[in-house]
Design a protein around this motif. Structure first.
Motif, PDB file in Angstrom:
ATOM      1  N   VAL A   9       0.952  -1.256  -0.117  1.00  0.00           N
ATOM      2  CA  VAL A   9       0.211   0.228  -0.147  1.00  0.00           C
ATOM      3  C   VAL A   9       0.784   1.353   0.057  1.00  0.00           C
ATOM      4  O   VAL A   9       1.970   1.480   0.644  1.00  0.00           O
ATOM      5  N   ALA A  10       0.356   2.569  -0.648  1.00  0.00           N
ATOM      6  CA  ALA A  10       1.291   3.647  -0.884  1.00  0.00           C
ATOM      7  C   ALA A  10      -0.045   4.613  -0.990  1.00  0.00           C
ATOM      8  O   ALA A  10      -1.005   4.321  -1.428  1.00  0.00           O
ATOM      9  N   ALA A  11       0.688   6.121  -0.721  1.00  0.00           N
ATOM     10  CA  ALA A  11      -0.367   7.011  -0.598  1.00  0.00           C
ATOM     11  C   ALA A  11       0.467   8.226  -1.212  1.00  0.00           C
ATOM     12  O   ALA A  11       1.490   8.609  -1.115  1.00  0.00           O
ATOM     13  N   VAL A  12      -0.463   9.077  -2.024  1.00  0.00           N
ATOM     14  CA  VAL A  12      -0.111  10.130  -2.498  1.00  0.00           C
ATOM     15  C   VAL A  12      -0.909  11.254  -2.612  1.00  0.00           C
ATOM     16  O   VAL A  12      -2.116  11.079  -2.560  1.00  0.00           O
ATOM     17  N   SER A  13      -0.457  12.643  -2.550  1.00  0.00           N
ATOM     18  CA  SER A  13      -1.335  13.655  -2.709  1.00  0.00           C
ATOM     19  C   SER A  13      -1.552  14.293  -4.041  1.00  0.00           C
ATOM     20  O   SER A  13      -0.571  14.119  -4.739  1.00  0.00           O
ATOM     21  N   VAL A  14      -2.751  14.450  -4.433  1.00  0.00           N
ATOM     22  CA  VAL A  14      -2.630  15.355  -5.710  1.00  0.00           C
ATOM     23  C   VAL A  14      -3.683  16.654  -5.474  1.00  0.00           C
ATOM     24  O   VAL A  14      -4.570  16.585  -4.592  1.00  0.00           O
ATOM     25  N   GLY A  15      -3.693  17.544  -6.385  1.00  0.00           N
ATOM     26  CA  GLY A  15      -4.365  18.751  -6.168  1.00  0.00           C
ATOM     27  C   GLY A  15      -4.469  19.520  -7.509  1.00  0.00           C
ATOM     28  O   GLY A  15      -3.501  19.391  -8.354  1.00  0.00           O
ATOM     29  N   ILE A  16      -5.598  20.423  -7.567  1.00  0.00           N
ATOM     30  CA  ILE A  16      -5.508  21.477  -8.787  1.00  0.00           C
ATOM     31  C   ILE A  16      -5.089  22.760  -8.207  1.00  0.00           C
ATOM     32  O   ILE A  16      -5.733  23.500  -7.393  1.00  0.00           O
ATOM     33  N   VAL A  17      -4.042  23.388  -8.948  1.00  0.00           N
ATOM     34  CA  VAL A  17      -3.381  24.436  -8.384  1.00  0.00           C
ATOM     35  C   VAL A  17      -3.278  25.510  -9.665  1.00  0.00           C
ATOM     36  O   VAL A  17      -3.108  24.925 -11.086  1.00  0.00           O
ATOM     37  N   ASP A  18      -4.116  26.606  -9.647  1.00  0.00           N
ATOM     38  CA  ASP A  18      -4.011  27.382 -11.018  1.00  0.00           C
ATOM     39  C   ASP A  18      -4.662  26.592 -12.123  1.00  0.00           C
ATOM     40  O   ASP A  18      -4.159  26.815 -13.311  1.00  0.00           O
ATOM     41  N   GLY A  19      -5.599  25.730 -11.698  1.00  0.00           N
ATOM     42  CA  GLY A  19      -6.242  25.099 -13.022  1.00  0.00           C
ATOM     43  C   GLY A  19      -5.579  23.785 -13.338  1.00  0.00           C
ATOM     44  O   GLY A  19      -6.172  23.148 -14.110  1.00  0.00           O
ATOM     45  N   VAL A  20      -4.307  23.522 -12.871  1.00  0.00           N
ATOM     46  CA  VAL A  20      -3.541  22.474 -13.372  1.00  0.00           C
ATOM     47  C   VAL A  20      -3.430  21.408 -12.149  1.00  0.00           C
ATOM     48  O   VAL A  20      -2.966  21.616 -11.033  1.00  0.00           O
ATOM     49  N   PRO A  21      -3.949  20.171 -12.654  1.00  0.00           N
ATOM     50  CA  PRO A  21      -3.851  18.787 -11.635  1.00  0.00           C
ATOM     51  C   PRO A  21      -2.057  18.740 -11.485  1.00  0.00           C
ATOM     52  O   PRO A  21      -1.560  18.422 -12.636  1.00  0.00           O
ATOM     53  N   LEU A  22      -1.903  18.609 -10.281  1.00  0.00           N
ATOM     54  CA  LEU A  22      -0.397  18.265  -9.945  1.00  0.00           C
ATOM     55  C   LEU A  22      -0.378  17.181  -8.902  1.00  0.00           C
ATOM     56  O   LEU A  22      -1.028  16.771  -8.074  1.00  0.00           O
ATOM     57  N   LEU A  23       0.724  16.343  -9.123  1.00  0.00           N
ATOM     58  CA  LEU A  23       1.049  15.347  -8.251  1.00  0.00           C
ATOM     59  C   LEU A  23       1.978  15.723  -7.085  1.00  0.00           C
ATOM     60  O   LEU A  23       2.716  16.668  -7.273  1.00  0.00           O
ATOM     61  N   ASP A  24       1.647  14.992  -5.855  1.00  0.00           N
ATOM     62  CA  ASP A  24       2.606  15.273  -4.564  1.00  0.00           C
ATOM     63  C   ASP A  24       2.823  16.605  -4.235  1.00  0.00           C
ATOM     64  O   ASP A  24       3.997  17.355  -4.508  1.00  0.00           O
ATOM     65  N   LEU A  25       1.801  17.482  -3.779  1.00  0.00           N
ATOM     66  CA  LEU A  25       1.842  18.702  -3.334  1.00  0.00           C
ATOM     67  C   LEU A  25       3.026  19.174  -2.364  1.00  0.00           C
ATOM     68  O   LEU A  25       2.854  18.337  -1.474  1.00  0.00           O
ATOM     69  N   CYS A  26       3.793  20.054  -2.429  1.00  0.00           N
ATOM     70  CA  CYS A  26       4.764  20.613  -1.533  1.00  0.00           C
ATOM     71  C   CYS A  26       3.759  21.684  -0.685  1.00  0.00           C
ATOM     72  O   CYS A  26       2.537  22.059  -1.274  1.00  0.00           O
ATOM     73  N   TYR A  27       4.232  22.021   0.445  1.00  0.00           N
ATOM     74  CA  TYR A  27       3.331  23.037   1.227  1.00  0.00           C
ATOM     75  C   TYR A  27       2.881  24.263   0.593  1.00  0.00           C
ATOM     76  O   TYR A  27       1.573  24.293   0.625  1.00  0.00           O
ATOM     77  N   GLU A  28       3.833  24.869  -0.285  1.00  0.00           N
ATOM     78  CA  GLU A  28       3.515  26.101  -0.756  1.00  0.00           C
ATOM     79  C   GLU A  28       2.365  25.671  -1.845  1.00  0.00           C
ATOM     80  O   GLU A  28       1.549  26.681  -2.161  1.00  0.00           O
ATOM     81  N   GLU A  29       2.483  24.668  -2.690  1.00  0.00           N
ATOM     82  CA  GLU A  29       1.463  24.180  -3.376  1.00  0.00           C
ATOM     83  C   GLU A  29       0.010  24.071  -2.939  1.00  0.00           C
ATOM     84  O   GLU A  29      -1.288  24.297  -3.476  1.00  0.00           O
ATOM     85  N   ASP A  30       0.259  23.256  -1.740  1.00  0.00           N
ATOM     86  CA  ASP A  30      -0.995  22.618  -1.265  1.00  0.00           C
ATOM     87  C   ASP A  30      -1.800  23.886  -0.504  1.00  0.00           C
ATOM     88  O   ASP A  30      -2.985  23.655  -0.495  1.00  0.00           O
ATOM     89  N   VAL A  31      -1.134  25.093  -0.184  1.00  0.00           N
ATOM     90  CA  VAL A  31      -1.852  26.100   0.314  1.00  0.00           C
ATOM     91  C   VAL A  31      -2.802  27.009  -0.988  1.00  0.00           C
ATOM     92  O   VAL A  31      -3.817  27.402  -0.455  1.00  0.00           O
ATOM     93  N   ARG A  32      -2.060  26.645  -1.810  1.00  0.00           N
ATOM     94  CA  ARG A  32      -2.523  27.298  -3.087  1.00  0.00           C
ATOM     95  C   ARG A  32      -3.685  26.667  -3.822  1.00  0.00           C
ATOM     96  O   ARG A  32      -4.578  27.123  -4.877  1.00  0.00           O
ATOM     97  N   ALA A  33      -3.729  25.140  -3.575  1.00  0.00           N
ATOM     98  CA  ALA A  33      -4.503  24.519  -4.294  1.00  0.00           C
ATOM     99  C   ALA A  33      -6.253  24.564  -4.212  1.00  0.00           C
ATOM    100  O   ALA A  33      -6.442  24.921  -2.940  1.00  0.00           O
TER     101      ALA A  33
END
Lengths: 243, 243, 243, 243, 243, 243
Positions: free
Chosen positions: B162-186
Motif C-alpha cells: 500500500v502507498a499513498a500520494v496527494s494530488v491537487g489542482i493549482v491554478d487550474g492544473v492537476p499536480l502530483l505530490d504537492l509541497c506545502y506552498e502548492e498545497d496552500v494554493r490548491a
C-alpha cells in the motif's frame, strides 16, 4: 435483487425535513433519512473567532454528536469520558467544510454561524443526513440574519446549495443511501457531498474489505450524484414550504 | 509551465526510505518526500485489545503526530494541551485503515502491531509519506514476527502493498505530490491510497475553494494512480535493499 | 574491569552533534550520546509570556518528550493519555533552568526561545544529551536572532556555555555517562549540569539502592566535572564547524 | 550578620511534630518548620499496584499538594485546573523516593503505604518539612501494621530514618533551612535528604542566579548534613514521645 | 433512647471555632463539629470575574475539597484523577450560594472573596461545618477589607449571618447534626442553611430509603431551625472573641 | 394577577408525554412541560458496576445534558470543554436518586438501567420534566425486562411512581411549574420530587434573593404536592395509553 427494506439500488430512504423545530435557534431542522434522525440547529452570533478579527469575513463551523442511546447499544457520553473521539472530530470537520463551500465569507461579514448536529436516532448515514439538514438550517439562519440586518442589505452569504449521501458496494452491488445493516456489510463505503449544480465538495471513499477498482469507483460516483440531486430537490421544497 | 521546484505536474518529489533507523522497534523507517520527513516505527506486541480477545485475529493500528517545530511556526504540543486535535485523529485513523487493508488478521494471529508516524519536518504530504513509510516498517515488523515464530510458520499476514500520494489542482492544473506552498494554493486537494495492484483503499477529495467537477476528479485520480505506482516501486526497492 | 561497551570509567560514549537538522527551526541539532539520540530545536518568537510583558526581559523555556518507541518497549503517548507524566515535567523543567543559567534576559530583550527536545532513541542519559544538544541549538538561535536584528546590535544574550552528563556508582565503581544497562544497575545516579568555566548549574543525585556517603559523592562530582569539560569542548567544535 | 528572624546561619527554625492528628490514618503528623505547616498522613492498604503483584514485595508512594491559600496569594486548585503541575509532580516523586530509601520491600510484604503531604501554610521548605514529617507518619503506620499482623511477625520494614532540609547561599552566605523570604533571594538553592547515619539519599542543588563552585557546594553540604542530624534527633524524640 | 455518642436528639456535637489559623489568608478558621474538622480560608482579591466587570458589584464563591485521608478509607485526589466529582461540585455550589445570601454585592464593590473549605477530618456533616466556618472566615475577611479601605467607608457588605446543620431520621427518630455512623443509617437526610433571623437559605432533603411525609419533614425543619440558632450563637461568640 | 402565559398560580403548563420515541432504547419518552422538551431514554444492560457485583442487586443511574442550542444563547458543549459542569453533575445525581427511590434492587436483580435525559429545548423546569419523563421511560424499560425474562418471573422492580415539579415565589406570590422568565425573577426556587402516594423523595429549596420563612416554605410545599399529584395522573394515563 431487492434491498432489506425493498428499495431499488438507486433509491433514497424516505426523507423528511421539519423546519423550525427549536424556538431558540435562528435556524433549526429535524431531518430523517429513514430511521436516522438528526436535529440540526444554526446559531448566529455577531463577531468571529480571534484569528479572524478585522478581516471583514465571517465564519461557519459545525459540531456533530450522537446521543448515548441513539444507537442500538448505549455508548459513553464524550462529556463524561472527558474527550472527543476521532470519529466525532472527523465528522464535525466534514460538516463544517461542506457548508463553508457554499458561503461567501465577505458577504457574511464578521458574523459566526455554528451548526450543531445531534443524532437522536442512528440507522446509517448520520453524517450525510447531518450535512443535508444543516444546509437547510443554515439557509434559514442566513435569511434571519438578513432580515435582522446582521448581514448587510443586498449581500448574499449563501452562494449555492449542498447535500450529501452515502453509497457503497454490498455483495458486489452499488447501493445508494445505506442503512446501518447495509453499511456493516458493505465492502466499500463512500460519502459524497455535492453542490446543487452537480459538482463535488467532498468525496471520501474507503475500502472496508477489498480495495475497489476504478470501474466500481465510477459506479459509486454516478449513484451519489443522482442521490445528491434528489436531496437538493427535497431541500428546495423544504425551504419553499412545499415539502 | 513548471512548478516551484521545477518538477513536471506528474512528477514525485525525491523519495528516500531508510530502514532500520531505530535499534528498538521491530520495523522502522525514515521516509522523506522532498523536505517532508516522517519517522515511522512498527511495534509488535503479543496479544490484542480486549474487544478482540479470543477471536484468533490480530490488530493493526496507527498514531500520527507532528513534532512542535516540524512546521514553519512552532505549534503547541498536544500532550501539553491535554487533548488530541481533530486533524491528528483523522490522520491516525486514515493510516490505520490503509494498512489494515493489506493485513490478513487470521494469519497475523492474536498479535498487535502499532505504527507510530512522527513528522520530524513538514512540507506538505505528511500523511501520504506516513502511509508509504509505515507500510515498509510494517513489512519489516511482519518479517521479524515470522522469524521469531510470533506469526505461525507458513502464515502470511501481509497480503499486498500500500502507498499513498496527494494530488491537487493549482491554478487550474492537476499536480502530483504537492509541497506545502502548492498545497496552500490548491483549489482542490485529494489524498489517495492505492494497493500495489492499482486498486483504491482510500480516496479523500476536498474542494478547498471551488467545487470540482467529474472531469477534474478523473484527472486527479489518473495522476494519483500513477504516483502510487511509482511509490510502490520505490517501496519494493527499499525492501529489496536496492534503493 | 572494563564496562559493557569497553569504555573506561571516566570515558564518554561517542558524541555526535549535527547542526541544521531542520529547515524550519532557528536552531536545530541532532545529538547522540552513543545510541541515545535527541532531536533539539530552538524556536524564536518575538514577545514574551503575559507575566513578563513590559519587563524588557526575554524568556527561555524547554519541553522534553520521548517518542513512543524510543524505548525498548513502546510507551503510551502522553497526548493520548491526556496528561504529562511527572518524569517528563521534571526533565523539561531541568532543561529550561539549565539553559536560563547562561542567558542574559536583558540582552535577549522581550523575545522567547523555546527548546524542544524529542528523544528519537533512548539508551540512558536522555536528559543530559538533551541539555547538551539544546545548548548548541540555543546558540544557533541566538546567532540567528542577532543577524535578524531581533536582538539589538551589540547585545550578547548568551553569557556562557552549558553541558550535562550523568554519573553513577555501579558495582561500587563510579562511572561516567551511563548507558541504559548501567543506569538500571546503578546504586546511585547523578545528573550534573556545568558551565564551561567548571561551575555547577544543577546537581541532582539520587540513591537508587543504598544511600551514598560524602566520599562517593565527591568521586561522582569529580567524574562529572571532567565529563562536562569534555562535552564543552565538543560543543565548541560543533559550533565552530570543526566537529 | 544575623538573619531576618534572628537565627544564625546554621540554625533550624523551631520544629514541632504532632503525632496522631487524624483519627482515620494509620500514621499522621502535623509538622512545622517555623511558619511552614504540613499535614502528613500515612495510609496502609493490603495489596500492591498491579505491576508489583506476586513479587512478595510492598510499595511506598507519596502525593504532595498545597492548599490554595497556603501561600501569600491564592493559587488555583489543581483539581479545578484538571491537571497537576510540574512542581507538584516533582516534589511528590522526591518524597516517595526519599522514604523508599529506608524501606525493606520484602519485609513490608505485599502491602502499600501512601503518604499524603498537604501544605496548610507555606513559608519556604515545604518539601523538606514534608519528607521529615512523612517519615514519622510512616514509622507510626509501619508500627500499626506490625501490631495488626499485616506485616509478618519479626519483620522490620523500616531499615533507617530519613530527614530533609534546604540550604542556600544568600548574599554570599550559606544558610540552613531557608524561609520564603530567604529562598526568594538565594543565589543557590539546595535540598538535601539524609539518612540518620549521615549518608545522602537525595542531593538537589540549583543555581538560581550565578552558577556555584565546588567550594560553595561543599559548604552547603556541610550545613545540610548538620541540619539533617538535628532533624533526626527531633524525629527520634517525637517517636519516643519526648518532644 | 440515647445516641451513639450519648447526645439527645436535639443536641449538637461539641463545636469549636479557631480564628486566624492561617497567616496568609484575610480570614481563616478551623472549625470542628465533633470529629469533623474543616479548614476554611477567605481570600480577598480586588477585581471580579470577567462577566461581572463594570457592574460595580462584587462576587463571592467557594471551593470545597476533602483531603484524601480525611475519611476512613483513602480516596483518590481529584487533581490526580483530573476531574472534580459531582459531590464536590454540588457542595462547593451550596457553600457559595449560602454565603452569597448574606452579601450585599453593591456594598462589596468590584472585589472577589473566595472561600476554600478543605476537610481535614470527616465524620459526617462536612458541608454544614464548612458553611458555618466559612461564614466566620468571610466575616473576618470583610472586616479586613473594610480596614484596608478595599471596601469603601461606610459600606456594609455583610447583611446577615448564616449557619448550617444536618438533620435526619434514624430508626424513626429525628436527630440533629448526624455523625458519620448515624448518617449512614439515616432513612432521610436533610441539610438546612439558615440566616441568624431564623429564615431559610437552603433546604435540601433526600429520602435515602423510604420517602418521607409532611409530618416528618416538619419535625426535621423544627430540629434544624433550633440547631442553626445554636450555631449562630457560637459564631457570634467566636467573632466577639468570647468563645 | 395572572401569569405571563395566563396560567393561575397553581396550574401546570401543558404536559405531553410521547412514548416509544426511539427504536433502539428499551424505554423512551419525549416529554414537554410547555416549551421545555426533554428526550428521556432508558437503557437496560445485564450486569452491574464492579462495586456491586455479587450482591444480587441491580442499579439505576442517570445522565442529564443540555444540547448546546437548547437555550436562548448557545452554550459550549461539555464534551468540547472536556469536563462536566457542576450544574450538570448535580442534576444527573438528583434524577438518579429520584428514580432509585421507587426501585427494589433485589427484584431488579443484577441488571443496570441508565436513564439519559437530553434537553432539546429549555424553558425552565428541565430537571423536573426530566425526572417526570424518565420515570415513564423507566417503567417501560422495566416492563420490557420482565417480558424478556431479564427480570425474574413474579418480581416487581418498580415499587412506586415518582414525579417532580418546580415551585417558586415571584413578586411575593407562590407559583407552580415556573417557566424560564418566571424562574429568573423568582425570589425563592424549589424543586420537589414526590412519590405517587404524596410522600417526598427530594425537597431542594434555595433563596435566590431574600431568605424565606417557614410560612412561605409551607405554601410552596402545598403547591408542589398538588402539582406532583397532577403529574402522577398524567404519567398514569401515558402508561395506560390513554393520554
Amino acid at each position: 435483487m431487492s434491498r432489506i427494506d425493498g428499495r431499488t439500488p438507486e433509491q433514497l430512504r424516505p426523507v423528511t425535513i421539519e423546519r423550525g423545530w427549536s424556538k431558540h435557534a435562528e435556524g433549526s431542522v429535524l431531518i430523517s433519512f429513514g430511521d436516522t434522525k438528526v436535529f440540526c440547529t444554526a446559531s448566529v452570533t455577531e463577531g468571529v473567532p480571534r484569528w479572524r478579527k478585522g478581516s471583514g469575513e465571517g465564519w461557519v463551523t459545525a459540531e456533530y454528536s450522537m446521543l448515548p442511546r441513539s444507537t442500538n447499544t448505549r455508548g459513553d457520553r464524550e462529556s463524561v469520558r472527558g474527550k472527543i473521539g476521532g470519529r466525532t472530530h472527523e465528522i464535525s470537520r466534514l460538516i463544517g467544510r461542506s457548508l463553508r463551500a457554499v458561503i461567501d465569507y465577505k458577504a457574511l461579514g464578521e458574523n459566526t454561524i455554528v451548526l450543531d448536529c445531534d443524532v437522536l436516532q442512528a440507522d446509517g448515514g448520520t453524517r450525510t443526513a447531518a450535512v443535508t439538514g444543516a444546509y437547510v438550517a443554515l439557509a434559514d439562519a442566513v435569511a434571519w440574519a438578513q432580515t435582522k440586518k446582521i448581514v448587510k442589505a443586498g449581500r448574499k452569504p449563501l452562494v449555492g446549495t449542498v447535500a450529501a449521501v452515502s453509497v457503497g458496494i454490498v455483495d458486489g452491488v452499488p447501493l445508494l443511501d445505506l442503512c446501518y445493516e447495509e453499511d456493516v456489510r458493505a465492502e466499500t463505503d463512500m460519502n459524497v457531498v455535492c453542490t446543487g449544480d452537480g459538482r463535488f465538495v467532498e468525496v471520501q471513499g474507503t475500502a472496508e474489505a477489498e480495495p475497489f477498482d476504478r470501474k466500481e469507483l465510477n459506479a459509486l460516483l454516478d449513484l451519489a450524484s443522482g442521490g445528491c440531486a434528489d436531496l437538493t430537490a427535497i431541500q428546495t421544497q423544504a425551504l419553499a414550504g412545499t415539502l
